[in-house]
Scaffold this active site. Structure first.
Site, PDB file in Angstrom:
ATOM      1  N   HIS A  37       3.386  87.995  -5.943  1.00 27.04           N
ATOM      2  CA  HIS A  37       4.053  87.484  -4.756  1.00 27.04           C
ATOM      3  C   HIS A  37       3.186  87.814  -3.546  1.00 27.04           C
ATOM      4  O   HIS A  37       2.281  88.655  -3.618  1.00 27.04           O
ATOM      5  CB  HIS A  37       5.434  88.127  -4.600  1.00 27.04           C
ATOM      6  CG  HIS A  37       6.353  87.869  -5.754  1.00 27.04           C
ATOM      7  ND1 HIS A  37       6.902  86.629  -6.008  1.00 27.04           N
ATOM      8  CD2 HIS A  37       6.807  88.686  -6.738  1.00 27.04           C
ATOM      9  CE1 HIS A  37       7.655  86.694  -7.087  1.00 27.04           C
ATOM     10  NE2 HIS A  37       7.622  87.933  -7.559  1.00 27.04           N
ATOM     11  N   CYS A  78       2.357  83.241  -2.899  1.00 28.29           N
ATOM     12  CA  CYS A  78       2.838  82.547  -1.705  1.00 28.29           C
ATOM     13  C   CYS A  78       2.052  83.031  -0.491  1.00 28.29           C
ATOM     14  O   CYS A  78       1.618  84.179  -0.417  1.00 28.29           O
ATOM     15  CB  CYS A  78       4.322  82.827  -1.483  1.00 28.29           C
ATOM     16  SG  CYS A  78       5.388  82.088  -2.736  1.00 28.29           S
TER      17      CYS A  78
END
Length: 207
Positions: A37, A78
């Site tokens: 992430h 991301c």
């Protein structure tokens, strides 16, 4: 090749430090893949803390046996929370131009690095619950097609094909994605089949 799952930030930095200290005399390049992430230029460890993109790439700057060799960094993470949608445009192709080579007496600080981000800054990176990352799927597909092609292609052409495949994916909410590449490569890069790749000792990631 070695895989290090579920690393904390400290463990990630330890793996990178160990990898940067390896001897790459008999190898043509190094490839580092981080799947996690993240936010823009930040990568999350299993402990919820963050390291920067520079934290991952900077140790390789001083690896003597990688001087003049490509250093590839692939980041599946991301870079924000915006979801990418589509719209219609009239496409006008851009003319490309070649930059002339210039002689240098000194080596620049960051030559021969190639960064591959799964999304542009501030955008979400989409992952399918069954098949995984859209970006990694498209990249692997482009590399496999290249391996099967008798006419070898330069890395940026492969990445462009991967990005084209990625751009054609969508989901039920009509979200889209494109990847982002940043390069300081000083020469063209072609993948050739090698019998072996460097395997360095496993870094201890357990408690």
């Amino acid at each position: 090749m070695a895989v290090f799952p579920n690393c904390t930030c400290e463990q990630m930095l330890g793996v990178v430090d160990q990898a940067a200290k390896q001897v790459y005399t008999d190898y043509d390049c190094v490839v580092v893949v981080v799947m996690t992430h993240g936010e823009e230029d930040l990568l999350m460890g299993e402990d919820g803390n963050y390291v920067t993109v520079d934290d991952i790439s900077e140790p390789f700057q001083s690896t003597e046996t990688l001087l003049g060799k490509p250093k590839l960094f692939i980041f599946q993470a991301c870079r924000g929370d915006q979801m990418m949608k589509s719209f219609e445009v009239n496409v006008v192709p851009d003319a490309s131009s070649d930059m002339p080579d210039r002689g240098r007496n000194r080596v620049p600080a960051y030559p021969d690095f190639l960064y591959m981000f799964s999304a542009p800054g501030s955008f979400y990176s989409i992952r399918n619950s069954m098949h995984g990352s859209w970006f990694i799927q498209s990249l692997c597909s482009a590399i496999k097609n290249e391996a099967a092609d008798s006419e070898k292609k330069e890395i940026m052409e492969i990445l462009t094909k991967a990005n084209k495949g990625l751009s054609e994916k969508t989901n039920s909410r009509e979200f889209y994605q494109v990847a982002s590449f940043e390069s300081t490569l000083l020469k063209e890069l072609y993948f050739k089949t090698k019998k072996d790749v460097l395997v360095f000792p496993m870094y201890e990631t357990g408690n």
